[in-house]
Design a protein around this motif. Sequence first.
Motif, PDB file in Angstrom:
ATOM      1  N   UNK A 161      26.010   5.298  14.871  1.00 16.89           N
ATOM      2  CA  UNK A 161      26.597   6.168  15.875  1.00 16.89           C
ATOM      3  C   UNK A 161      26.100   7.593  15.829  1.00 16.89           C
ATOM      4  N   UNK A 162      24.939   7.817  15.248  1.00 21.22           N
ATOM      5  CA  UNK A 162      24.391   9.174  15.143  1.00 21.22           C
ATOM      6  C   UNK A 162      24.111   9.735  16.536  1.00 21.22           C
ATOM      7  N   UNK A 163      24.724  10.888  16.833  1.00 19.58           N
ATOM      8  CA  UNK A 163      24.583  11.554  18.134  1.00 19.58           C
ATOM      9  C   UNK A 163      24.912  10.618  19.300  1.00 19.58           C
ATOM     10  N   UNK A 164      25.904   9.790  19.085  1.00 17.91           N
ATOM     11  CA  UNK A 164      26.322   8.855  20.135  1.00 17.91           C
ATOM     12  C   UNK A 164      25.730   7.477  20.026  1.00 17.91           C
ATOM     13  N   UNK A 165      24.752   7.298  19.137  1.00 20.33           N
ATOM     14  CA  UNK A 165      24.172   5.976  18.947  1.00 20.33           C
ATOM     15  C   UNK A 165      23.360   5.508  20.137  1.00 20.33           C
ATOM     16  N   UNK A 166      23.189   4.207  20.240  1.00 20.20           N
ATOM     17  CA  UNK A 166      22.382   3.631  21.312  1.00 20.20           C
ATOM     18  C   UNK A 166      22.486   2.113  21.290  1.00 20.20           C
ATOM     19  N   UNK A 167      21.777   1.445  22.182  1.00 23.20           N
ATOM     20  CA  UNK A 167      21.877  -0.021  22.309  1.00 23.20           C
ATOM     21  C   UNK A 167      21.108  -0.760  21.218  1.00 23.20           C
ATOM     22  N   UNK A 168      21.427  -0.468  19.977  1.00 22.41           N
ATOM     23  CA  UNK A 168      20.658  -1.043  18.873  1.00 22.41           C
ATOM     24  C   UNK A 168      20.785  -2.563  18.816  1.00 22.41           C
ATOM     25  N   UNK A 169      22.024  -3.065  18.797  1.00 23.16           N
ATOM     26  CA  UNK A 169      22.217  -4.509  18.657  1.00 23.16           C
ATOM     27  C   UNK A 169      21.635  -5.264  19.849  1.00 23.16           C
ATOM     28  N   UNK A 170      21.835  -4.723  21.064  1.00 21.67           N
ATOM     29  CA  UNK A 170      21.311  -5.407  22.248  1.00 21.67           C
ATOM     30  C   UNK A 170      19.784  -5.427  22.232  1.00 21.67           C
ATOM     31  N   UNK A 171      19.165  -4.318  21.837  1.00 21.85           N
ATOM     32  CA  UNK A 171      17.706  -4.266  21.788  1.00 21.85           C
ATOM     33  C   UNK A 171      17.164  -5.240  20.746  1.00 21.85           C
ATOM     34  N   UNK A 172      17.723  -5.224  19.549  1.00 22.77           N
ATOM     35  CA  UNK A 172      17.227  -6.114  18.503  1.00 22.77           C
ATOM     36  C   UNK A 172      17.512  -7.571  18.825  1.00 22.77           C
ATOM     37  N   UNK A 173      18.666  -7.840  19.471  1.00 28.25           N
ATOM     38  CA  UNK A 173      18.974  -9.220  19.861  1.00 28.25           C
ATOM     39  C   UNK A 173      17.960  -9.728  20.887  1.00 28.25           C
ATOM     40  N   UNK A 174      17.688  -8.911  21.917  1.00 23.42           N
ATOM     41  CA  UNK A 174      16.703  -9.329  22.918  1.00 23.42           C
ATOM     42  C   UNK A 174      15.327  -9.512  22.285  1.00 23.42           C
ATOM     43  N   UNK A 175      14.992  -8.606  21.399  1.00 17.97           N
ATOM     44  CA  UNK A 175      13.681  -8.673  20.759  1.00 17.97           C
ATOM     45  C   UNK A 175      13.532  -9.965  19.967  1.00 17.97           C
ATOM     46  N   UNK A 176      14.557 -10.299  19.184  1.00 13.93           N
ATOM     47  CA  UNK A 176      14.499 -11.527  18.386  1.00 13.93           C
ATOM     48  C   UNK A 176      14.439 -12.764  19.279  1.00 13.93           C
TER      49      UNK A 176
END
Length: 682
Positions: free
Chosen positions: A487-502
Amino acid sequence: MTGSVIFDPLLPVWLIAVLALLVASGLALALWRGLSGWAFRALAGLVVLGALLGPAYQQEDRAPLSDIVLLVEDESASQGLGDRETMTQSTADALAARLEARDNTEVRRVSVPDAPENGGTLAMTALAQAMAEEPRGRIAGVIMLSDGRIHDADRAPDMPAPLHLLHSGREGDWDRRLRVDNAPAFAILDEEVRLTLTIEDDGAAPDGVDEVPLDISIDGEEPRRFSVPLGEEMTLPLTLPHGGRNVLQFTTPMAEGELTDRNNTALVQINGVRDRLSVLLVSGQPHPGTRTWRNLLKSDSSVDLVHFTILRPPEKQDGVPVRELSLIAFPTRELFLEKVDDFDLIIFDRYRRRGILPSIYLENIRQYVEKGGAVLLAAGPDFAGAESIYRGPFEELVPARPTARVVEEGYRPDVTDLGERHPVTAGLERDFGAEWGRWMRQIEVTPTGGDVVMSGVGDRPLLMLDRVGEGRVALLASDHAWLWGRGFEGGGPQLELLRRLAHWMMKEPELEEEALWAEATGQQMRVIRRSLSDEVGPVTITTPSGEVVERDLEEVSPGRFETLYDGPEIGLYRLENGEESAVIGLGPAAPVEFERTIASDAALRPVIDATNGGVQAMADGVPRIREVREGRPAAGRGWIGITPRGAYETMSVSQMALLPPWLVLLLVSGLILAGWLREGRR
């Protein structure tokens, strides 16, 4: 004009009955005592009781109403076979003319089309609605023109008059149908799924046929033909060839003299899904991003994770005996040589060459990718150094070359123009907002191939995707994706990006960057084309009957083009656009209208018998119309009957009292006086 006697009691009936009992008791006492005037007194009591009952003569001015006959005409799909439609229309017109030519008779014609969503023929529902709009006392009969294959017999209304069926079948009709049962909506890849298939004949089928041909096609490919027994239930073991939608078509060719071939084909659409995904995570050293990968992969119950991590590098010399560092030896050879092909995805997280994994292991992984495997590299500072995993067998694998520079400054990852069209990153800014938290480190690389879908500092490539042989490779040129997870500086779509990537790396169909498919709703399909190109040509649609139609595709979002098409018939449609092709089945796998096509009165027989109606074939001619009394048989050879209802409308009503008050007073007084005089003379 009609007349009748009615009663309007002046007192409650029970009170009049009590008074009558008192009169009878008085009469009995008079007879016991031998009074000579008992008869006059009894007549007086009867006059009083009669007056209390309020008798009146009522006259009604009535206007007769016509009888109504309902003609229920089946216009469902099964009525379109052969000459049924023409025969039904001509019979209905002839019956309507005969009925309207009769005195005091009206005709109401009720049409029964196909019910929506494969509901079949809802004739009884239509009949109930028509009867609700007419006075029940005027319905003199119901004549249904149909093949008798209705699908709502349990909703038959209470019939006030005879129900007749004129069916559209012929004596020599026969049909062959194919039925598939136990077809699942989903099936696990590489596991056997069993379908139950039956081919049977109905009606006056030819004798001596024991086996029939069966064609099986998957995704519109060239069918394979088999010979199968007729009339026997068979179990077919199948293994789905790929993930996503698999369209299976089963067909038996139309035989000579068969009523229709609409039920000779069955379409089954099964989605292929993976049972378990095997992932190998190789961590070069512990760091905050390691937990990010573990949380992502362990949160999915369908993922089997093997984590190979180096907690203590070989160069560390602290005097600790090797036997105290681990309980068992890690099966490195078995993992990276013998079992590597069992993994769906291999992730290298900040791994650098330290001599733990020799070049032969890395060469084996390179070959694994070329044969269809997937490798994801999450690069840290070690990727830019002399011990980078890029040096060696992976040089031909990785889509970018490190420049040996590590950029240590804050930046916000951006989706490139190409990334807006790529399914891995498309819509991330739209769905999660564009104000993402910063990352603090990026490895500078020079792309050598693949697609750059995300950029970092100074538009440097951040996320690159590439295809190598039959496999896929991704390079994430930063080890700070975990900052979004914190959640640093509001975070970002980390899980969604990594899920799509995988999932893209594991070749999930919904994340293919060049794809063509369709989504069906009833007889309408939404054709969807995804492409990295700015423009795509029209899509070519081939209908089940072979007609070719072209439709222009409209871009609804970056990289996504769509169009709507209403299919004119049920069956398998082929879609083509450039090098992409797809198939889709419109309509139900087995339309209920064609499950049984031979005319039959079985569904309507209970209602027909209960109303004394009859069943006749339209092919035998238009039956004569007769009038029959209620409760009598209403059908015979060449004729059907209707029951006259005798309904009427009352225009006016007049009443005249039979015992007016003055007459009651005169009669009672005279009878009592006569009884008194009679008794006085004695």
